[in-house]
Design a protein around this motif. Structure first.
Motif, short mmCIF file in Angstrom:
data_model
loop_
_atom_site.label_atom_id
_atom_site.label_comp_id
_atom_site.label_asym_id
_atom_site.label_seq_id
_atom_site.Cartn_x
_atom_site.Cartn_y
_atom_site.Cartn_z
N ASP A 67 -2.82 7.28 -5.46
CA ASP A 67 -4.22 6.90 -5.68
C ASP A 67 -4.70 6.00 -4.55
N ALA A 68 -5.99 5.70 -4.54
CA ALA A 68 -6.58 4.90 -3.46
C ALA A 68 -5.95 3.51 -3.39
N ALA A 69 -5.60 2.92 -4.54
CA ALA A 69 -5.00 1.59 -4.53
C ALA A 69 -3.63 1.62 -3.85
N THR A 70 -2.84 2.64 -4.11
CA THR A 70 -1.53 2.76 -3.47
C THR A 70 -1.70 2.96 -1.97
N LEU A 71 -2.66 3.78 -1.58
CA LEU A 71 -2.91 3.98 -0.15
C LEU A 71 -3.37 2.68 0.50
N GLY A 72 -4.19 1.91 -0.21
CA GLY A 72 -4.62 0.62 0.31
C GLY A 72 -3.46 -0.34 0.49
N TRP A 73 -2.54 -0.34 -0.47
CA TRP A 73 -1.34 -1.17 -0.35
C TRP A 73 -0.53 -0.75 0.86
N LEU A 74 -0.37 0.56 1.05
CA LEU A 74 0.40 1.06 2.19
C LEU A 74 -0.24 0.63 3.51
N VAL A 75 -1.53 0.76 3.60
CA VAL A 75 -2.24 0.36 4.82
C VAL A 75 -2.03 -1.13 5.09
N ALA A 76 -2.14 -1.96 4.05
CA ALA A 76 -1.94 -3.40 4.22
C ALA A 76 -0.50 -3.72 4.62
N ALA A 77 0.45 -3.01 4.02
CA ALA A 77 1.86 -3.25 4.33
C ALA A 77 2.18 -2.86 5.77
N LEU A 78 1.44 -1.90 6.29
CA LEU A 78 1.69 -1.43 7.65
C LEU A 78 0.87 -2.18 8.70
#
Length: 160
Positions: A110-121
């Protein structure tokens, strides 16, 4: 079998423990993904083919272009780009991503998981940015001094 499929061969992504899921997401970010397009690109504009699912709108991508075409039943216009780029674009738009449907590495993000991934990277600050700018001796205390007591009611140090 792709690297994502190898990482998910024994345990599907959504059943994996957090450390394994993080390893899969790291690989996803570093992989070239092939995202289905709604139509052939025009000039420098390409519109992702979006699917409405109960959890929200998602794009469809695979880490193997032939697998993407196979899932959709034939040749399909697609754009190839790093997973981290696709994740950032979709997260910003509030949309999710379905990756490798029907394969061992199938995942619905979902968008929240993708947002987390972007922040983690996100890149870490340069060491120059985190280094102290100036070191100096502590300033002398003003008219107050501290003395060590035998554990006064307010703590070990007492202002006088």
């Amino acid at each position: 079998m792709t690297e994502l499929d190898r990482l998910c061969a024994t345990i599907p992504f959504h059943d994996a423990d957090p450390a394994q899921r993080a390893a899969v997401l790291r690989r996803l970010a570093d992989s070239e993904l092939h995202a289905a397009l709604a139509a052939d690109p025009v000039d420098d504009r390409a519109d992702l083919r979006m699917f409405d699912l109960p959890g929200g709108t998602v794009a469809l991508a695979a880490d193997d272009a032939a697998e993407l075409a196979g899932f959709l039943g034939g040749p399909v216009a697609h754009v190839s780009l790093p997973g981290r780029v696709l994740a950032a674009e979709l997260a910003q738009a509030g949309q999710g991503l379905l990756v490798n449907p029907g394969r061992p590495s199938e995942m619905l993000l979902d968008a929240a998981t993708l947002g987390w991934l972007v922040a983690a990277l996100a890149p870490a600050p340069d060491s120059e940015d985190t280094a102290p700018q100036r070191l100096a001796a502590p300033r002398p205390a003003s008219s107050h001094s501290c003395s060590v007591g035998s554990r006064p009611r307010g703590g070990y140090f007492q202002m006088q």
